[in-house]
Design a protein around this motif. Structure first.
Motif, short mmCIF file in Angstrom:
data_model
loop_
_atom_site.label_atom_id
_atom_site.label_comp_id
_atom_site.label_asym_id
_atom_site.label_seq_id
_atom_site.Cartn_x
_atom_site.Cartn_y
_atom_site.Cartn_z
N UNK A 93 0.86 -1.19 0.00
CA UNK A 93 0.00 0.00 0.00
C UNK A 93 0.89 1.24 0.00
N UNK A 94 0.65 2.14 -0.93
CA UNK A 94 1.44 3.36 -1.05
C UNK A 94 0.69 4.47 -0.33
N UNK A 95 1.37 5.09 0.63
CA UNK A 95 0.78 6.11 1.49
C UNK A 95 1.71 7.31 1.50
N UNK A 96 1.15 8.51 1.47
CA UNK A 96 1.96 9.72 1.30
C UNK A 96 2.82 10.07 2.51
N UNK A 97 2.28 9.94 3.73
CA UNK A 97 3.02 10.42 4.90
C UNK A 97 2.54 9.71 6.17
N UNK A 98 3.13 10.08 7.29
CA UNK A 98 2.79 9.42 8.56
C UNK A 98 1.34 9.65 8.97
N UNK A 99 0.82 10.83 8.72
CA UNK A 99 -0.58 11.08 9.04
C UNK A 99 -1.49 10.14 8.25
N UNK A 100 -1.21 9.99 6.97
CA UNK A 100 -1.98 9.05 6.14
C UNK A 100 -1.78 7.61 6.58
N UNK A 101 -0.58 7.28 7.04
CA UNK A 101 -0.29 5.93 7.53
C UNK A 101 -1.17 5.63 8.74
N UNK A 129 3.75 4.07 15.51
CA UNK A 129 2.35 4.08 15.10
C UNK A 129 1.72 2.71 15.28
N UNK A 130 2.44 1.68 14.85
CA UNK A 130 1.92 0.32 15.02
C UNK A 130 1.74 -0.01 16.50
N UNK A 131 2.73 0.35 17.31
CA UNK A 131 2.64 0.03 18.73
C UNK A 131 1.49 0.78 19.39
N UNK A 132 1.26 2.02 18.99
CA UNK A 132 0.13 2.80 19.50
C UNK A 132 -1.18 2.07 19.18
N UNK A 133 -1.25 1.52 18.00
CA UNK A 133 -2.45 0.78 17.60
C UNK A 133 -2.63 -0.47 18.46
#
Length: 136
Positions: free
Chosen positions: A55-63, A106-110
């Motif tokens: 999956x192509x995502x523009x930035x961390x916010x989009x991630x 981000x993954x760990x926060x999830x």
């Protein structure tokens, strides 16, 4: 840009219907999550995994929006129970030397906010890479 990839091998006892439901859920993520700019889901050749998705995502916010979107959560619900081995990775052209740590955070926060997801992941035979939860 961030290219978020998953490579996985399914459990031997996964039914064809379960496999198709999981793959279709991955495809649906690419179609409906607004922060996904493009995607591919298909067979993984040249390695030790059967399937893959990028999956192509523009930035961390989009991630982050990708990670918490209900379509992604559906894939966790229908896909993780049929996965045996899972590996995630991220490739980016962002020059930030902390980008890898930020993606992992981000993954760990999830995981920290979703005990059910953490339980699903704990059922995997093997899990490695950028999205793998921290071992405590």
């Amino acid at each position: 840009m961030i290219y978020h990839g998953n490579r996985f091998t399914l459990r031997a006892d996964a039914s064809p219907e379960q496999v198709e439901e999981a793959l279709e859920s991955l495809r649906n993520q690419g179609r409906v999550i607004p922060s996904v700019k493009s995607f591919v889901v298909g067979r993984d050749f040249g390695g030790e995994y059967e399937w893959g998705a990028v999956f192509v995502i523009e930035d961390l916010e989009g991630y982050w929006q990708y990670l918490i979107h209900p379509a992604h959560r559906n894939t966790d619900r229908v896909g993780l129970p049929v996965v045996d081995r899972f590996m995630s990775y991220d490739i980016t052209d962002d020059a930030d030397p902390e980008m890898g740590a930020k993606i992992t955070a981000l993954h760990q926060k999830r995981y920290d906010s979703d005990p059910e997801l953490t339980q699903l992941v704990s059922g995997l035979g093997e899990y490695s890479g950028s999205a793998a939860p921290e071992k405590h």
